[in-house]
Design a protein around this motif. Sequence first.
Motif, mmCIF file in Angstrom:
data_model
loop_
_atom_site.group_PDB
_atom_site.id
_atom_site.type_symbol
_atom_site.label_atom_id
_atom_site.label_comp_id
_atom_site.label_asym_id
_atom_site.label_seq_id
_atom_site.Cartn_x
_atom_site.Cartn_y
_atom_site.Cartn_z
ATOM 1 N N ASP A 13 0.836 -1.198 0.000
ATOM 2 C CA ASP A 13 0.000 0.000 0.000
ATOM 3 C C ASP A 13 0.879 1.260 0.000
ATOM 4 O O ASP A 13 0.654 2.202 -0.776
ATOM 5 C CB ASP A 13 -0.912 -0.014 1.229
ATOM 6 C CG ASP A 13 -2.126 0.900 1.068
ATOM 7 O OD1 ASP A 13 -2.225 1.572 0.030
ATOM 8 O OD2 ASP A 13 -2.965 0.938 1.978
ATOM 9 N N LEU A 36 -9.595 -1.567 -2.149
ATOM 10 C CA LEU A 36 -9.270 -0.153 -1.952
ATOM 11 C C LEU A 36 -8.925 0.491 -3.288
ATOM 12 O O LEU A 36 -8.125 -0.045 -4.061
ATOM 13 C CB LEU A 36 -8.084 -0.036 -0.989
ATOM 14 C CG LEU A 36 -7.426 1.340 -0.850
ATOM 15 C CD1 LEU A 36 -8.368 2.314 -0.168
ATOM 16 C CD2 LEU A 36 -6.118 1.223 -0.082
ATOM 17 N N SER A 69 -9.836 7.950 -0.816
ATOM 18 C CA SER A 69 -9.873 6.486 -0.789
ATOM 19 C C SER A 69 -11.309 5.998 -0.828
ATOM 20 O O SER A 69 -12.182 6.564 -0.163
ATOM 21 C CB SER A 69 -9.200 5.960 0.483
ATOM 22 O OG SER A 69 -7.832 6.284 0.507
ATOM 23 N N ILE A 104 -13.454 2.319 -0.456
ATOM 24 C CA ILE A 104 -13.268 0.947 0.019
ATOM 25 C C ILE A 104 -14.572 0.176 -0.123
ATOM 26 O O ILE A 104 -15.626 0.616 0.334
ATOM 27 C CB ILE A 104 -12.820 0.910 1.497
ATOM 28 C CG1 ILE A 104 -11.606 1.808 1.723
ATOM 29 C CG2 ILE A 104 -12.502 -0.514 1.930
ATOM 30 C CD1 ILE A 104 -11.251 2.004 3.187
#
Length: 489
Positions: A192, A225, A242, A244
């Motif tokens: 990430d 994500l 972001s 999700i």
Amino acid sequence: MKNKLHNLIGKHVELFNFIQQYSIFGYIFYEADQNQDFYTHPSLLQHLKKYNVSLANFSFKLETESSTTSKKKYKVKIIIDEETEFIKKAKKIEVVDGNSTYILLAFHKKSIKINSPNVSIKSFSIEEKLKISQKAFNSNFENAAIGMAIISLDGTWENVNSAISNMLGYTKKELSKLTFQDITHPEDLNIDLQFLEQLIAGEIPHYHLEKRYFHKSGSLVYGILAVSIVRDDNDAPLYFISQIVDITNRKNAEKEIKKLLKTSKDQNGRLRNFAHIVSHNLRSHSGNFSMLLDILDDETDENQRAEIISHLKVAANHLGETILHLNEIVTMNNTIHDNLIAINLLKEVNSIIKGIKLNDNQLSVKINVNIPPEIKVLAIKAYLNSILMNFITNGIKYSDPNKESFLNITASKNQEFVIIEITDNGLGIDLEKHGDKIFGMYKTFHKHEDAKGIGLFIAKNQIDALNGKVTVKSKVNKGTTFKIYLKHE
């Protein structure tokens, strides 16, 4: 419909990707053939409000445009009233879930055609446009069917919507005191962070990643994500956006399916062994009985008849042993989980060794035991005794008469299993030749008068029944190591 859409996004990654790519100006979601009940994304409503019309009760129709290419093109008639229609071009995706088909119409272009003489575009000042834009963003952000968050460059959760809070179990205030690094599974964090570095450097415009988060309760949350970056007028990075999608239910379902497949595989293996017994062994016993009875029927000499009867008794004993083995395998899998108890491993091993030495005063194999006295395994006592007895006596039975033979028994513990390691320096087994047969029924690998090929088969089935496993390493004339994995408290 909004909740249904949220569930579908979690189960169908292609739907999530489609929304990300094409729904710049919102979307309409509904079940096929039931378009009276539909969900309209707030972004589309904000887009239509500039035409100063009431959107309280609008409906829509989907039409297919004629096209010279093989690709279908779609347009949506948004019906406000009898005189007012808006026509927008759309992208369409269909998702099948169970017995239902769902349709999502995404609007990826700003252009709109108006069929009405009474509609004009409302004029807004710059300030009003900014307010509308901010209001639209806030509405889209909070009402998104998936989790959305604004993340600072250091990873702090600057703002999150309700879906994120529900997904991770934290309130917005609690999340504001954490970074995404704090609740990311350690194994997923590095990849990430690598993507984030590439994003900041401008090497990639966005990225997708499947990763795990820790829920406030400590359980794992699996998510897909999607991250993009927002920059200022000088191209300096400001923050990340972001999105999700919670796929925890899908992941748990996959685990359950894998577990069921493993169980099915194990059961199929046992069924094959049963088939072997029925088709080969029982038929062999039946043939022996028939042959001996035919001979007995023709024989008149009493001495010969007595000898045949003794052979019949031996055949009957062999048949009894086969049925006993079959019955033992059937019963070992029925009520096992209700009868598991914690058993001290060292005491059990010492008891077995003592019994072996009492039965064989000429025992020449040196047995070394190194088991921590506190280790306990979850098992049925009779099974554990049978498992240990089989592996220990095998190590003794197949010792090399030309060596000073030994048998080492050790044990260690990890989070899930007690690992019992039994190593000898005996005759060994050619695993390249016999590796796939080593735990098969009636499989023997050395000429030994007591070898029946049933001990390891029974032990393997008992270990499986206790939710354990067993591995083997061996070299001819070098020796063998069995590792037995059994559950602990």
